[in-house]
Design a protein around this motif. Structure first.
Motif, mmCIF file in Angstrom:
data_model
loop_
_atom_site.group_PDB
_atom_site.id
_atom_site.type_symbol
_atom_site.label_atom_id
_atom_site.label_comp_id
_atom_site.label_asym_id
_atom_site.label_seq_id
_atom_site.Cartn_x
_atom_site.Cartn_y
_atom_site.Cartn_z
ATOM 1 N N ARG A 115 0.837 -1.204 0.000
ATOM 2 C CA ARG A 115 0.000 0.000 0.000
ATOM 3 C C ARG A 115 0.875 1.257 0.000
ATOM 4 O O ARG A 115 0.631 2.196 -0.754
ATOM 5 N N LEU A 116 1.926 1.254 0.805
ATOM 6 C CA LEU A 116 2.835 2.403 0.858
ATOM 7 C C LEU A 116 3.575 2.587 -0.466
ATOM 8 O O LEU A 116 3.767 3.712 -0.931
ATOM 9 N N LEU A 117 3.979 1.483 -1.083
ATOM 10 C CA LEU A 117 4.663 1.559 -2.372
ATOM 11 C C LEU A 117 3.737 2.103 -3.459
ATOM 12 O O LEU A 117 4.154 2.917 -4.286
ATOM 13 N N GLU A 118 2.497 1.672 -3.456
ATOM 14 C CA GLU A 118 1.518 2.171 -4.439
ATOM 15 C C GLU A 118 1.295 3.663 -4.239
ATOM 16 O O GLU A 118 1.206 4.423 -5.207
ATOM 17 N N LYS A 119 1.213 4.083 -2.989
ATOM 18 C CA LYS A 119 1.026 5.505 -2.667
ATOM 19 C C LYS A 119 2.221 6.322 -3.156
ATOM 20 O O LYS A 119 2.052 7.383 -3.747
ATOM 21 N N ALA A 120 3.428 5.804 -2.941
ATOM 22 C CA ALA A 120 4.643 6.498 -3.382
ATOM 23 C C ALA A 120 4.713 6.565 -4.901
ATOM 24 O O ALA A 120 5.190 7.550 -5.470
ATOM 25 N N LYS A 121 4.241 5.538 -5.563
ATOM 26 C CA LYS A 121 4.258 5.472 -7.023
ATOM 27 C C LYS A 121 3.390 6.578 -7.631
ATOM 28 O O LYS A 121 3.701 7.116 -8.695
ATOM 29 N N LYS A 122 2.296 6.919 -6.947
ATOM 30 C CA LYS A 122 1.354 7.918 -7.452
ATOM 31 C C LYS A 122 1.885 9.338 -7.314
ATOM 32 O O LYS A 122 1.356 10.240 -7.943
ATOM 33 N N LYS A 123 2.908 9.529 -6.509
ATOM 34 C CA LYS A 123 3.446 10.875 -6.285
ATOM 35 C C LYS A 123 4.245 11.361 -7.433
ATOM 36 O O LYS A 123 4.942 10.922 -8.161
#
Length: 123
Positions: A115-123
């Protein structure tokens, strides 16, 4: 201010001070694990931390109540950067891979990381 590396004993005292916010030496000792260090030992460590710029105090007569000048997050960023550069050739991927292999994660922790990696990817 340049952050310096803490010794193990200094870090233990800082961990307690970060939890307490403001504290007298006796308060810090009360929070520490057994066997409790001597009052003079903790008092000396606090004075060293003050000289290093990590801690300051407010006076109450002859007593001093200490507080952190360096936040736990600021030191965490410094320590993580040192770990990353010193052991993982400045590669977050290498560091994450190490932690994934060496510290077996349960499904919940793995899902949280994804979930954290997906969130970082969207930035």
């Amino acid at each position: 201010m340049e952050i310096k590396e803490l010794t193990r004993a200094e870090e233990q005292v800082m961990q307690e001070l970060w939890k307490l916010g403001k504290a007298f030496v006796k308060d810090i000792i009360e929070q520490m694990d057994e066997p409790k260090p001597a009052y003079n030992t903790v008092s000396t460590i606090i004075r060293i931390l003050e000289a290093k710029g990590f801690v300051d105090h407010e006076s109450f007569g002859k007593s001093h109540r200490y507080f952190a000048k360096v936040s736990k997050d600021a030191y965490k960023e410094f320590a993580t950067g040192k770990l990353l550069s010193g052991y993982f050739d400045n590669s977050p991927r290498s560091m994450l891979s190490f932690f994934l292999q060496e510290h077996k994660l349960d499904v919940k922790e793995t899902d949280e990381l994804l979930r954290l990696l997906e969130k970082a990817k969207k930035k």
